[in-house]
Design a protein around this motif. Structure first.
Motif, PDB file in Angstrom:
ATOM      1  N   ARG A 121      14.960  19.544  19.971  1.00 30.54           N
ATOM      2  CA  ARG A 121      16.275  20.071  19.594  1.00 30.54           C
ATOM      3  C   ARG A 121      17.264  20.116  20.762  1.00 30.54           C
ATOM      4  NH1 ARG A 121      16.313  23.390  14.707  1.00 30.54           N
ATOM      5  NH2 ARG A 121      14.337  23.009  13.664  1.00 30.54           N
ATOM      6  N   SER A 122      16.955  19.425  21.825  1.00 27.85           N
ATOM      7  CA  SER A 122      17.820  19.406  23.000  1.00 27.85           C
ATOM      8  C   SER A 122      19.114  18.647  22.704  1.00 27.85           C
ATOM      9  CB  SER A 122      17.096  18.739  24.167  1.00 27.85           C
ATOM     10  OG  SER A 122      17.960  18.544  25.254  1.00 27.85           O
ATOM     11  N   THR A 123      20.143  18.979  23.435  1.00 25.41           N
ATOM     12  CA  THR A 123      21.410  18.260  23.291  1.00 25.41           C
ATOM     13  C   THR A 123      21.304  16.836  23.833  1.00 25.41           C
ATOM     14  OG1 THR A 123      22.182  19.140  25.406  1.00 25.41           O
ATOM     15  CG2 THR A 123      22.808  20.349  23.439  1.00 25.41           C
ATOM     16  N   PHE A 124      20.262  16.562  24.611  1.00 24.04           N
ATOM     17  CA  PHE A 124      20.071  15.243  25.197  1.00 24.04           C
ATOM     18  C   PHE A 124      19.188  14.325  24.344  1.00 24.04           C
ATOM     19  CE2 PHE A 124      20.462  18.081  28.987  1.00 24.04           C
ATOM     20  CZ  PHE A 124      21.682  17.605  29.431  1.00 24.04           C
ATOM     21  N   ILE A 125      18.723  14.802  23.189  1.00 26.11           N
ATOM     22  CA  ILE A 125      17.703  14.064  22.436  1.00 26.11           C
ATOM     23  C   ILE A 125      18.188  12.683  21.990  1.00 26.11           C
ATOM     24  CG2 ILE A 125      18.177  15.077  20.166  1.00 26.11           C
ATOM     25  CD1 ILE A 125      14.701  14.337  21.631  1.00 26.11           C
ATOM     26  N   GLU A 126      19.448  12.565  21.585  1.00 21.86           N
ATOM     27  CA  GLU A 126      19.949  11.262  21.135  1.00 21.86           C
ATOM     28  C   GLU A 126      19.918  10.243  22.277  1.00 21.86           C
ATOM     29  OE1 GLU A 126      23.948   9.213  19.215  1.00 21.86           O
ATOM     30  OE2 GLU A 126      23.802  11.388  19.305  1.00 21.86           O
ATOM     31  N   HIS A 127      20.367  10.661  23.435  1.00 17.30           N
ATOM     32  CA  HIS A 127      20.345   9.763  24.592  1.00 17.30           C
ATOM     33  C   HIS A 127      18.909   9.443  24.999  1.00 17.30           C
ATOM     34  CE1 HIS A 127      24.630   9.809  25.274  1.00 17.30           C
ATOM     35  NE2 HIS A 127      24.624  11.125  25.191  1.00 17.30           N
ATOM     36  N   GLN A 152       6.791  -1.918  19.179  1.00 14.11           N
ATOM     37  CA  GLN A 152       7.242  -0.551  19.479  1.00 14.11           C
ATOM     38  C   GLN A 152       8.751  -0.517  19.694  1.00 14.11           C
ATOM     39  OE1 GLN A 152       4.925   0.478  22.917  1.00 14.11           O
ATOM     40  NE2 GLN A 152       3.142   1.113  21.719  1.00 14.11           N
ATOM     41  N   ALA A 153       9.300  -1.530  20.341  1.00 14.18           N
ATOM     42  CA  ALA A 153      10.743  -1.591  20.569  1.00 14.18           C
ATOM     43  C   ALA A 153      11.489  -1.700  19.249  1.00 14.18           C
ATOM     44  CB  ALA A 153      11.101  -2.769  21.475  1.00 14.18           C
ATOM     45  N   ILE A 154      11.001  -2.543  18.356  1.00  9.64           N
ATOM     46  CA  ILE A 154      11.647  -2.708  17.051  1.00  9.64           C
ATOM     47  C   ILE A 154      11.598  -1.401  16.270  1.00  9.64           C
ATOM     48  CG2 ILE A 154      11.455  -3.873  14.811  1.00  9.64           C
ATOM     49  CD1 ILE A 154      10.470  -6.360  16.453  1.00  9.64           C
ATOM     50  N   ILE A 155      10.460  -0.730  16.293  1.00  7.92           N
ATOM     51  CA  ILE A 155      10.331   0.558  15.598  1.00  7.92           C
ATOM     52  C   ILE A 155      11.269   1.589  16.215  1.00  7.92           C
ATOM     53  CG2 ILE A 155       8.764   2.513  15.185  1.00  7.92           C
ATOM     54  CD1 ILE A 155       6.493   0.372  14.933  1.00  7.92           C
ATOM     55  N   ALA A 156      11.335   1.631  17.545  1.00  3.66           N
ATOM     56  CA  ALA A 156      12.215   2.593  18.220  1.00  3.66           C
ATOM     57  C   ALA A 156      13.680   2.318  17.887  1.00  3.66           C
ATOM     58  CB  ALA A 156      11.995   2.534  19.728  1.00  3.66           C
ATOM     59  N   PHE A 160      16.045   4.918  15.764  1.00  3.85           N
ATOM     60  CA  PHE A 160      17.302   5.362  16.370  1.00  3.85           C
ATOM     61  C   PHE A 160      18.480   5.085  15.446  1.00  3.85           C
ATOM     62  CE2 PHE A 160      21.109   4.561  18.915  1.00  3.85           C
ATOM     63  CZ  PHE A 160      21.200   5.759  19.607  1.00  3.85           C
ATOM     64  N   ILE A 161      18.525   3.899  14.894  1.00  4.72           N
ATOM     65  CA  ILE A 161      19.635   3.511  14.017  1.00  4.72           C
ATOM     66  C   ILE A 161      19.658   4.364  12.756  1.00  4.72           C
ATOM     67  CG2 ILE A 161      20.468   1.613  12.554  1.00  4.72           C
ATOM     68  CD1 ILE A 161      19.412  -0.216  14.923  1.00  4.72           C
ATOM     69  N   GLU A 162      18.475   4.610  12.172  1.00  2.42           N
ATOM     70  CA  GLU A 162      18.413   5.433  10.959  1.00  2.42           C
ATOM     71  C   GLU A 162      18.757   6.893  11.246  1.00  2.42           C
ATOM     72  OE1 GLU A 162      14.486   4.799   9.439  1.00  2.42           O
ATOM     73  OE2 GLU A 162      14.967   2.792   8.683  1.00  2.42           O
ATOM     74  N   ARG A 163      18.251   7.408  12.321  1.00  4.36           N
ATOM     75  CA  ARG A 163      18.447   8.820  12.640  1.00  4.36           C
ATOM     76  C   ARG A 163      19.888   9.144  13.021  1.00  4.36           C
ATOM     77  NH1 ARG A 163      14.185   9.939  16.165  1.00  4.36           N
ATOM     78  NH2 ARG A 163      12.937  10.207  14.317  1.00  4.36           N
TER      79      ARG A 163
END
Length: 190
Positions: A121-127, A152-156, A160-163
């Motif tokens: 829940r950190s403010t830095f989580i997106e980055h 793993q890169a494709i999944i990540a 990221f894009i979905e979230r």
């Protein structure tokens, strides 16, 4: 006469060493005093000082000047002192980002994965998640080798894009480069 001269010389040398050592001890400054006087102090000496506030302050100075290697080393050194503190997530993120910017993607991946699990829940989580995806991207081997990291890169990237609702039609790595404040490499694989 010669004995007297040799003994006198030896006594004078011993006295000089003792007095010189005494003066040298008085002139030694602590690491904090050297920093406050503006003298340059090595990262190793800062870490050995075991002064968490000093280490953190100097790490932030290096971070702001974009000196990624010393910043990462100092943040890593002071992390243990700030467990349970309000700055714990910031220090963990800055350490991971410093390693990412220094192109130490293996260490950055380890720290970012731990950051994601520990500070969801950190403010830095997106980055942090964007950098984690980029680390996998940079670590992915060529097409003739094992493609586990590529997967793993494709999944990540997909997570990221979905979230974070990256608009459709956006060039994915470009969106991640913006999220991680980094520049794309000259030779991209996508």
């Amino acid at each position: 006469m010669i004995r007297f001269t040799v003994k006198t010389t030896i006594l004078m040398l011993c006295a000089t060493l003792v007095v010189g050592t005494a003066f040298a001890r008085k002139e030694q400054l602590t690491v904090r005093e050297k920093v406050e006087l503006g003298k340059k102090v090595s990262v190793h000496r800062l870490v050995k000082s075991e002064d968490p506030d000093l280490i953190y302050t100097e790490a932030m100075k290096y971070y702001e000047r974009e000196k990624w290697k010393p910043a990462g080393d100092l943040f890593q050194a002071c992390q243990a002192y700030y467990v349970g503190d309000m700055r714990e997530d910031s220090i963990a993120f800055f350490s991971a980002r410093s390693h990412f910017k220094n192109r130490d993607y293996v260490e950055a991946t380890t720290q970012l994965d731990e950051f994601r699990r520990k500070f969801g829940r950190s403010t830095f989580i997106e980055h942090a998640e964007a950098m984690l995806a980029m680390c996998s991207y940079y670590l992915a081997p060529g097409p003739t080798r094992d493609q586990t990291i590529t997967t793993q890169a494709i999944i990540a990237f997909t997570e990221f894009i979905e979230r974070y609702h990256i608009p459709e039609g956006t060039y994915y790595p470009e969106a991640l480069f913006k999220a991680t404040d980094s520049t794309p490499p000259k030779h991209t694989r996508i």
